[in-house]
Scaffold this motif. Structure first.
Motif, PDB file in Angstrom:
ATOM      1  N   LEU A  55       7.159  10.783   1.945  1.00 33.90           N
ATOM      2  CA  LEU A  55       6.465   9.721   1.208  1.00 33.90           C
ATOM      3  C   LEU A  55       7.453   8.843   0.455  1.00 33.90           C
ATOM      4  CD1 LEU A  55       3.719   8.550   0.399  1.00 33.90           C
ATOM      5  CD2 LEU A  55       3.647  10.203  -1.474  1.00 33.90           C
ATOM      6  N   ARG A  75       0.697   4.381  -2.605  1.00 33.18           N
ATOM      7  CA  ARG A  75       0.561   5.795  -2.237  1.00 33.18           C
ATOM      8  C   ARG A  75       1.595   6.646  -2.952  1.00 33.18           C
ATOM      9  NH1 ARG A  75       1.187   7.123   3.636  1.00 33.18           N
ATOM     10  NH2 ARG A  75       0.763   9.200   2.807  1.00 33.18           N
ATOM     11  N   HIS A  80       0.836  -1.208   0.000  1.00 26.43           N
ATOM     12  CA  HIS A  80       0.000   0.000   0.000  1.00 26.43           C
ATOM     13  C   HIS A  80       0.867   1.253   0.000  1.00 26.43           C
ATOM     14  CE1 HIS A  80      -3.332   2.660   0.704  1.00 26.43           C
ATOM     15  NE2 HIS A  80      -2.832   3.072   1.852  1.00 26.43           N
ATOM     16  N   GLN A  81       2.010   1.223   0.685  1.00 27.94           N
ATOM     17  CA  GLN A  81       2.907   2.368   0.717  1.00 27.94           C
ATOM     18  C   GLN A  81       3.454   2.669  -0.681  1.00 27.94           C
ATOM     19  OE1 GLN A  81       3.468   5.259   2.720  1.00 27.94           O
ATOM     20  NE2 GLN A  81       3.538   3.649   4.250  1.00 27.94           N
ATOM     21  N   ASN A 116       0.530   7.025  -6.511  1.00 28.64           N
ATOM     22  CA  ASN A 116      -0.694   7.820  -6.613  1.00 28.64           C
ATOM     23  C   ASN A 116      -0.402   9.315  -6.651  1.00 28.64           C
ATOM     24  OD1 ASN A 116      -3.057   6.359  -6.934  1.00 28.64           O
ATOM     25  ND2 ASN A 116      -3.192   5.821  -4.788  1.00 28.64           N
TER      26      ASN A 116
END
Length: 583
Positions: A309, A139, A135-136, A142
């Motif tokens: 991030l 992200r 999921h990281q 994204n």
């Protein structure tokens, strides 16, 4: 290797999509920068009128200049909006596709690894990798990837405009950028190990929670709620401390960058204003440069979020790639000669875990159609023999043969489709009873399901359930008793009609009455197939064709029940211990 290169190497099939998404991001940024320049043109029209920049293009009337400028502005905004939509869709679709591919690949890779790998790696950690780490990465794709592209493109575009309009002012505006970049990379270097430690701490929390949820009945039965709450608290505190360590560094980036941005903006404001007052710079150009300075420097304040991030994503990429690169055992492609009879031969097999030998040159022959039992104390090596037969572990020495073919040469799927396996703690999937009996069969046969259930003495309790064979078993079979789960697992093995039946304490969770019924069923099921049984309760194997007593990785006695009792050795001692009888 840098984690970004590892990700790019894996995502090779998606490179076309990544390049197209990057193109959309670049085009969006081009049309995003133009409105600031159009503001300068508008000021130029209002101030200079017939001497404006647009007048030199052949549009003399100031009102017509404004009309044309309005039309150009509308087109620019429409194109900016169009490419923003396109890059958002493309990046997000790429993120979804890649996270799906990564999760599937990671899970598929784990399935191809020996079962002991999951135990050694901790299931909670593996879950964290396949969920949180993947999921990281999603992200980052994204939002983070587009932000990096656009900050870079924006710097190039605005910098080019600055140098075309006034090189000396450009030098002042660009003065903070090297400091910003050096600072960002310094923070990156400090953040990387901190985020790696935070991800490991998160995996520890996940593993603790996963373990406790699976053992909630035991926790409550032993009134250990406070004890386990403290364990979870310590694990969560460890994660919080490591995350806080990373946050302290990440939070400092933005204030430092804002100070650097302030220096560049003030320099443009003062020096550009002075040049405009002296007539060296047009009012419209000065207006455009003031706006463009913000466009150049202000996005750099997002380097904090981008760095944060990015570092989280790179730590996750490394963990996912490390899992995907975990070496697979040899993948032979051989098949068993038909028809499969099921003769098993262990020839001087040696098994070692971390240089600790658990089997010492064990030899054992199980002729086709016979039932052989392995008995003895815990740690004797019984389960290791079963793992060798199933291909879960490879012998450090010796060979295992099925119908004369070395197991090391047989494709694992080809080998295992001829083996029915019942574990001591049977795994049931979260589905119906019928789903579990016909597990792995894409076209289940209802008649075979019922026949297998009857053979396992399970049909009676299944038929008594409100939904019968359609009854849900719950997570890991939580809606069934231990004995019922065991009988479903036995029915699942019999449903395959295997040439070899492997039972690892298959009757350990049933009562005496059920055990007797199952033993009758198993004697019928074992007819015309090879059966290898591991048992601690000797009463379950007294009718086996041969019983082998194992101790410290060696077979110390072999024979029938009666012959071993007559020998009055290790087996006879175990029998007396369990029954208090001599025979």
């Amino acid at each position: 290797m840098h984690p970004l290169r590892r990700l790019f190497g894996y995502a090779r099939p998606y490179r076309g999509d990544a390049w197209l998404a990057t193109l959309y991001s670049v085009l969006n940024k081009i049309f995003d920068v133009l409105p600031e320049m159009l503001i300068g043109v508008a000021v130029d029209i209002v101030v200079n009128r017939r001497d404006s920049f647009m007048a030199k293009l052949g549009i003399a009337d100031p009102l017509q200049q404004l009309v044309w400028l309005t039309g150009i502005t509308i087109v620019v905004w429409l194109l900016e909006s169009l490419f923003e939509y396109l890059y958002a869709v493309k990046w997000r679709r790429l993120a979804q596709d890649l996270q799906h591919e990564l999760r599937q690949a990671a899970y598929g890779h784990v399935q191809a690894l020996p079962p002991d790998f999951v135990t050694d790696a901790r299931s909670g950690r593996l879950m964290a990798v396949m969920n949180e780490d993947v999921h990281q990465v999603e992200r980052f794709l994204n939002t983070g990837a587009n932000d990096l592209v656009q900050v870079f493109v924006s710097s190039l575009l605005v910098g080019g405009v600055f140098f075309v309009l006034t090189a000396d002012l450009a030098a002042l505006a660009f003065l903070p950028i090297p400091l910003i970049l050096v600072g960002a990379f310094w923070f990156q270097k400090k953040l990387a190990p901190r985020y790696a430690a935070a991800r490991e701490a998160a995996a520890t929390v996940s593993n603790r929670l996963n373990n406790n949820l699976a053992g909630m009945a035991t926790i409550q039965a032993y009134t250990a709620e406070t004890f386990e709450t403290e364990h979870v608290r310590r694990a969560s505190d460890g994660y919080r401390a490591r995350n806080a360590d990373a946050i302290r560094f990440a939070a400092a980036i933005t204030p430092v960058i804002r100070l650097a941005v302030l220096v560049g903006f003030v320099a443009t404001l003062l020096y550009g204003g002075w040049k405009t007052l002296n007539g060296d710079l047009g009012v419209g150009t000065y207006s455009a440069l003031v706006y463009l300075t913000q466009r150049l420097l202000w996005p750099l304040t997002r380097l904090a979020d981008m760095t944060d991030l990015y570092q989280r994503a790179m730590a996750s990429v490394n963990r996912v790639m490390d899992l995907l690169e975990a070496p697979l055992p040899p993948q032979p492609t051989g098949i068993l000669p038909a028809p499969v009879r099921g003769a098993v031969d262990f020839e001087h097999v040696v098994v070692a875990y971390d240089d600790r030998h658990v089997l010492h040159g064990v030899s054992l022959q199980v002729p086709a159609g016979e039932t052989h039992a392995l008995v003895g104390g815990t740690g004797g090596g019984k389960t290791s023999l079963l793992k060798l037969l199933l291909g879960f572990v490879r012998p450090a020495g010796g060979r295992v043969r099925v119908d004369g073919t070395d197991v090391a040469d047989i494709a694992p799927r080809e080998l295992r489709r001829h083996i029915g396996y019942v574990a001591q703690d049977p795994f049931l999937t979260d589905g119906s009873i019928a789903d579990n009996i016909a597990y792995g069969d894409s076209a289940p046969d209802a008649a075979r399901i019922e026949a297998a259930a009857r053979a396992a003495q399970a049909h009676g309790f299944i038929a008594a359930l409100p939904a019968g064979y359609a009854s849900e078993v719950g997570e890991r079979g939580s809606r069934l008793s231990g004995g019922q789960r065991q009988r479903i697992a036995i029915a699942r093995a019999l449903y395959r009609d295997p040439a070899i039946l492997v039972l690892d304490e298959a009757t350990s969770a049933v009562d005496n009455e059920t055990e007797a019924a199952i033993q009758t069923a198993l004697r019928e099921a074992a007819r015309d197939r090879t059966t290898l049984v591991v048992a601690h309760r000797l009463s379950t194997v007294r009718h086996a064709d041969a019983i082998h007593v194992m101790d410290a990785g060696r077979i110390v006695e072999s024979g029938t029940h009666d012959a071993l009792l007559a020998r009055d050795g290790a087996y006879a001692a175990l029998w007396r211990l369990q029954t208090g009888q001599a025979g």
